[in-house]
Motif scaffolding. Sequence first.
Motif, PDB file in Angstrom:
ATOM      1  N   LEU A 173       0.982 -85.625 -56.928  1.00  0.00           N
ATOM      2  CA  LEU A 173       0.530 -84.522 -57.770  1.00  0.00           C
ATOM      3  C   LEU A 173       1.434 -83.318 -57.568  1.00  0.00           C
ATOM      4  CD1 LEU A 173      -3.315 -84.657 -57.027  1.00  0.00           C
ATOM      5  CD2 LEU A 173      -2.171 -85.544 -59.051  1.00  0.00           C
ATOM      6  N   GLU A 176       0.487 -77.441 -59.190  1.00  0.00           N
ATOM      7  CA  GLU A 176      -0.479 -76.916 -60.142  1.00  0.00           C
ATOM      8  C   GLU A 176      -1.580 -77.919 -60.484  1.00  0.00           C
ATOM      9  OE1 GLU A 176       3.395 -77.878 -62.413  1.00  0.00           O
ATOM     10  OE2 GLU A 176       2.780 -77.038 -60.505  1.00  0.00           O
ATOM     11  N   GLN A 177      -1.455 -79.178 -59.971  1.00  0.00           N
ATOM     12  CA  GLN A 177      -2.480 -80.190 -60.222  1.00  0.00           C
ATOM     13  C   GLN A 177      -3.470 -80.318 -59.060  1.00  0.00           C
ATOM     14  OE1 GLN A 177       0.365 -83.369 -60.975  1.00  0.00           O
ATOM     15  NE2 GLN A 177      -0.095 -83.315 -63.161  1.00  0.00           N
ATOM     16  N   CYS A 183      -7.916 -83.126 -56.358  1.00  0.00           N
ATOM     17  CA  CYS A 183      -7.158 -83.578 -57.534  1.00  0.00           C
ATOM     18  C   CYS A 183      -7.764 -82.980 -58.794  1.00  0.00           C
ATOM     19  CB  CYS A 183      -7.189 -85.105 -57.615  1.00  0.00           C
ATOM     20  SG  CYS A 183      -6.460 -85.773 -59.125  1.00  0.00           S
ATOM     21  N   TRP A 184      -6.915 -82.425 -59.645  1.00  0.00           N
ATOM     22  CA  TRP A 184      -7.364 -81.760 -60.865  1.00  0.00           C
ATOM     23  C   TRP A 184      -8.052 -82.733 -61.827  1.00  0.00           C
ATOM     24  CZ3 TRP A 184      -4.639 -82.022 -65.905  1.00  0.00           C
ATOM     25  CH2 TRP A 184      -3.709 -83.061 -65.939  1.00  0.00           C
ATOM     26  N   ARG A 185      -7.717 -84.044 -61.709  1.00  0.00           N
ATOM     27  CA  ARG A 185      -8.254 -84.991 -62.676  1.00  0.00           C
ATOM     28  C   ARG A 185      -9.542 -85.660 -62.175  1.00  0.00           C
ATOM     29  NH1 ARG A 185      -6.366 -86.852 -67.166  1.00  0.00           N
ATOM     30  NH2 ARG A 185      -4.255 -86.094 -66.824  1.00  0.00           N
TER      31      ARG A 185
END
Length: 791
Positions: A173, A176-177, A183-185
């Motif tokens: 990642l 910015e993630q 984890c951004w997702r």
Amino acid sequence: MDKYDPIKIEEKWQKKWEEEDAFKASENGLKTKDGRPKAKMFLAEMFPYPSGAGLHVGHVRNFTIVDVLTRFYRQQEMNVLRPFGYDTFGLPAENYAIKTGISPQSATETNINNFRKQAKRLGLAIDWSREINTSDPEYYKWTQWCFLQLYKKGLAYRKESEQWWCPVDQTVLANEQVEGGKCWRCGHEVEKKKMKQWFFKITDYADELLNDVDALDWPEKIKTMQKNWIGRSEGAEIEFDNITVFTTRPDTIFGATFLVLAPEHPLVAELVTDETRAKVEAYIKETQKKSDIERQENKEKTGVFTGSYVKNPATGEEIPVWVADYVLMGYGTGAIMAVPAHDDRDYEFAEKFNLPIKTVIEKPEDSEDDDKCYHGEGKLVNSGQFNDTDSYDAREQVVAWLESQGVGKSKVTYKMRDWLISRQRYWGCPIPIAYDKNGDPHPIPEDQLPVIIPEVKDYQPDNSGRSALAKAKDWLKVTIDGEEMTRETDTLDGYACSSWYLWRYVSPHDDKAAWDQDAIKYWAPTDIYVGGDHAVAHLLYIRFWCKFFNDQGLLPFREPVKTLLYNGYINAPDGKKMSKSKGNVIDPLDVINSGYGADTLRTYEMFIGPYDQDAAWDTNSIGGVYRFLNRCWTLCFESEPTNDNKIIRNKTVKRVTEDLHRRSFNTAVAALMEYVNELYKSGASKEDVITLAKLLGPFAPHLSAEMLEHLNSDDVWPTWDEKALVEDEVEIVVQVNGKLRAKIKVSTEDAETQAIVEGIALQNENVKKFVSGAPKKTIYVEKAKLLNIVA
């Protein structure tokens, strides 16, 4: 004629445009109606990711801005290229495959077909013959070719580095993630992992990327973001015993009272003592949960003392060495000299941990800076032989002195790091590299491109750090120069695929080159590029690739985009961002199918406010736009020609034309609404309605085409007559003893003569009631169109 039926009209014209291939672009000597060669215009939006959810109203705004300009320039008889494409690689399709077993290839094809069908419902003037898709082997063959060109020049390289790793998504990642250590997702906690990764050496172009920003015709906020991302800093590297620090303020070295190292700094392990080791290791572990962005934004200063001291080379004093997360390993040397009297972050840290604060710059008497920490310029104090020297001048002098002592040198650093391009994903462009038995990398020969993504049964990556490509055992083997090798299983960051697509548009079916040289010279660079995301990374990367390929003699320009338009978001009616989870998403097809039609939706999204600002959806306002288009229909199909409105017609043409040239779409629509209001009041000639139909073309193309067909007119953009903007008559306000008594109309010529104006005024019936005999005095102000009679 039937009443206005937008759905019926739009179906008719969309079918006609498709059958005629109406928007196909060509670079072959096209001419205007009067025989002049057509000037070219190349417009594009940042191509979308075709999600399963399809279009949303944000897409509509983005696409319509491009389409309004496309149709405007076409009507001005320019040769316009407006292509379309899809950015299709990435985690969503891969995660969907893991969940459902449906291959990314199949899901992507379904999504593209749906997206294309929806986009066509908007009546977009797209040259569909130039449609591209980044996951098509005929496209990513040339993405791989681009990689190899960078590799040949030493600008694509592999090294071991510590990266954020998501154990759930099984991939690296970017900073910015990572949000709050997760984890951004998927929201799972991330970890740091040392891995061999591929990078592009964008830092080789850092100075040029920075220096060329100011000349770009881009929004200032985007240019500022680019500058900040590159982050060029001039300063010095200074040795504090065995620790090298970077500072932009060498003039303040006499005020350095402690050193701070980034938690990742390799010397930390050597500097800790038996007493501090446990604390320092615990602090480092906690820091690893934060991204660089979070560490920079964190206002609460944290840190821990290593137990060691170093000598300040300027003062000879022993100063403590601390570890703190506000210092980043990726910037400078990962170590700073802390000058709390003249740096805000150092001051906050010193205050919290009770460290010495020593003033070395005297604040000028006229300074309005009342902060406890002064970071402006002034005379040096407590600085030995440099006392009374202006701080600005002292920078060079101090560095020269440090160099003479062998403990310092001038240095330029950048915040921007080289571009990490490795992704441990199946659904991405395979990196065209293979490894021999010693593990050394070799480029895949160009005649073996594309390296096709193999079909696999299991898309789930494992914790080995390799993507699901590693499961395609036969695919892994490749022979290069007679030697069997193993393919790279990392795929390219999606930004690589979108760093060159604008050039592929000029010759999308070329199987001999990434872009045809004659076509690129004719069409590129892109004249107008429109987007509402990717303000930094994507725009920086396409500039980098452009400069690189120009250096290779493959592009005749060094900047890829002449003008950038950056549009705002369309938010929910309450002003909040639309999202499925909130249940506040407006589906554009629902709007179209409700009876409003695409023309109403398009016109509304241009009328909602300035294109570069966020706007909230308003159902009442879209109804107003629908009624406006109904009135346009009525003027054309249900009204008899009457009065000719030459002046207002010419004024409207001028206003709408100028508004479109300056991209003020909302005021252009407002001008059309005012024009229709005037035509309803005074009646309209056929010429008035033809002009209306032409001016509607960019916003409501289907209705415009229907009106022009009925009026037996072409769609060439109207021009205005400056002489016709001058009114034949003017209105004069007549006052008697300062009170309004009448308004009279006189010719513009008569208005220049006071006696004529007086004579007409005195004949007015209402004026006569208040003036008996000759007036005592008259005052005429021609510019203000005012006559005052003193009775």
